[in-house]
Design a protein around this motif. Structure first.
Motif, short mmCIF file in Angstrom:
data_model
loop_
_atom_site.label_atom_id
_atom_site.label_comp_id
_atom_site.label_asym_id
_atom_site.label_seq_id
_atom_site.Cartn_x
_atom_site.Cartn_y
_atom_site.Cartn_z
N ALA A 29 0.83 -1.21 0.00
CA ALA A 29 0.00 0.00 0.00
C ALA A 29 0.86 1.26 0.00
N TRP A 30 2.09 1.14 0.49
CA TRP A 30 3.03 2.26 0.49
C TRP A 30 3.82 2.36 -0.80
N THR A 31 3.96 1.27 -1.55
CA THR A 31 4.90 1.27 -2.67
C THR A 31 4.26 1.12 -4.04
N GLU A 32 2.96 0.95 -4.10
CA GLU A 32 2.26 0.91 -5.39
C GLU A 32 1.48 2.21 -5.54
N PRO A 33 1.86 3.04 -6.52
CA PRO A 33 1.25 4.37 -6.65
C PRO A 33 -0.27 4.37 -6.66
N ASP A 34 -0.90 3.41 -7.35
CA ASP A 34 -2.36 3.41 -7.40
C ASP A 34 -2.97 3.10 -6.03
N LEU A 35 -2.27 2.35 -5.19
CA LEU A 35 -2.75 2.08 -3.84
C LEU A 35 -2.49 3.28 -2.93
N LEU A 36 -1.28 3.83 -2.98
CA LEU A 36 -0.95 4.97 -2.14
C LEU A 36 -1.91 6.14 -2.39
N ALA A 37 -2.27 6.35 -3.64
CA ALA A 37 -3.17 7.45 -3.99
C ALA A 37 -4.54 7.31 -3.34
N GLN A 38 -4.91 6.09 -2.93
CA GLN A 38 -6.21 5.87 -2.32
C GLN A 38 -6.27 6.30 -0.85
N TRP A 39 -5.10 6.41 -0.20
CA TRP A 39 -5.13 6.72 1.24
C TRP A 39 -4.25 7.89 1.64
N TRP A 40 -3.38 8.36 0.80
CA TRP A 40 -2.41 9.40 1.13
C TRP A 40 -3.10 10.72 1.40
N GLY A 41 -2.82 11.31 2.52
CA GLY A 41 -3.36 12.63 2.86
C GLY A 41 -4.47 12.52 3.89
N PRO A 42 -4.68 13.63 4.60
CA PRO A 42 -5.74 13.65 5.62
C PRO A 42 -7.12 13.60 4.98
N ASN A 43 -8.12 13.37 5.83
CA ASN A 43 -9.51 13.30 5.36
C ASN A 43 -9.87 14.54 4.56
N GLY A 44 -10.59 14.32 3.46
CA GLY A 44 -11.01 15.41 2.60
C GLY A 44 -10.04 15.69 1.46
N VAL A 82 13.67 -1.50 1.74
CA VAL A 82 13.94 -2.89 2.11
C VAL A 82 12.59 -3.60 2.26
N PRO A 83 12.11 -4.23 1.18
CA PRO A 83 10.82 -4.91 1.25
C PRO A 83 10.88 -6.09 2.22
N PRO A 84 9.86 -6.34 3.01
CA PRO A 84 8.73 -5.49 3.36
C PRO A 84 8.97 -4.78 4.69
N GLU A 85 10.22 -4.40 4.96
CA GLU A 85 10.61 -3.90 6.28
C GLU A 85 10.63 -2.39 6.44
N ARG A 86 11.08 -1.68 5.40
CA ARG A 86 11.38 -0.27 5.62
C ARG A 86 11.37 0.51 4.30
N ILE A 87 10.94 1.77 4.42
CA ILE A 87 11.03 2.75 3.34
C ILE A 87 11.57 4.04 3.97
N VAL A 88 12.55 4.64 3.33
CA VAL A 88 13.08 5.92 3.80
C VAL A 88 13.10 6.87 2.61
N PHE A 89 12.55 8.07 2.81
CA PHE A 89 12.60 9.07 1.74
C PHE A 89 12.81 10.45 2.35
N THR A 90 13.24 11.37 1.50
CA THR A 90 13.51 12.73 1.95
C THR A 90 13.15 13.72 0.85
N ASP A 91 12.85 14.94 1.28
CA ASP A 91 12.65 16.03 0.32
C ASP A 91 13.92 16.88 0.21
N ALA A 92 15.00 16.42 0.83
CA ALA A 92 16.27 17.16 0.79
C ALA A 92 16.93 17.12 -0.58
N PHE A 93 16.56 16.12 -1.37
CA PHE A 93 17.14 15.95 -2.71
C PHE A 93 16.04 15.66 -3.71
N GLY A 94 16.35 15.96 -4.97
CA GLY A 94 15.54 15.53 -6.09
C GLY A 94 16.30 14.48 -6.85
#
Length: 161
Positions: A29-44, A82-94
């Motif tokens: 649910a965190w790593t498939e864009p079509d799934l993440l898009a279904q829950w990402w962000g607060p209500n509304g 590291v599937p299915p243990e960990r995801i790390v991301f940052t906005d410090a870089f593009g």
């Protein structure tokens, strides 16, 4: 080297919850864009754009949209996957390790096996006290909590095994 130092990082906000689903499903649910898009962000909010290049240095870009049409773009790169243990991301870089205009946070999401369920922890690590406080005042706990509620609903009732 451990990604979990004793205690919290100096400028950290975090959420932990046990989810009644296997971690492989929560990780998906965190790593498939079509799934993440279904829950990402607060209500509304909706997420009309989600782009992921699932490799270290790969792009992670989302655009959340408020009911009034206001868009909230976020872009960064993956630092560790590291599937299915960990995801790390940052906005410090593009992509291409080009520094961003303003680094705000690095996020460490872990998915730990917990009696057939998933112990989920999301840690937002900020560069300084001002950014951490700003994120807390933006509603980190409410917003990330509502997102997590939506993620839980997805993996426990809507997503096939």
């Amino acid at each position: 080297m451990s990604l979990h130092p004793p205690g919290n990082a100096q400028y950290e906000l975090s959420l932990t919850r046990v989810i009644d689903a296997p971690r492989s499903k929560v990780f998906r649910a965190w790593t498939e864009p079509d799934l993440l898009a279904q829950w990402w962000g607060p209500n509304g909010m909706t997420t009309p754009l989600c782009e992921m290049q699932l490799w270290v240095g790969g792009l992670f870009r989302t655009v959340m949209q408020a009911p009034d049409g206001t868009e909230y773009p976020n872009q960064g790169v993956f630092l560790d996957i590291v599937p299915p243990e960990r995801i790390v991301f940052t906005d410090a870089f593009g992509p291409g390790w080009v520094p961003s205009n303003k680094a705000f946070m690095t996020v460490v999401v872990t998915f730990e096996e917990h009696q057939g369920k998933t112990k989920y922890t999301a840690r937002a690590l900020h560069w300084n006290a001002a950014d951490c406080l700003a994120h807390e005042e933006m509603g980190f706990h409410r917003g990330w909590g509502e997102s997590l509620d939506r993620l839980v609903a997805l993996v426990t009732t809507q997503m096939p095994g």
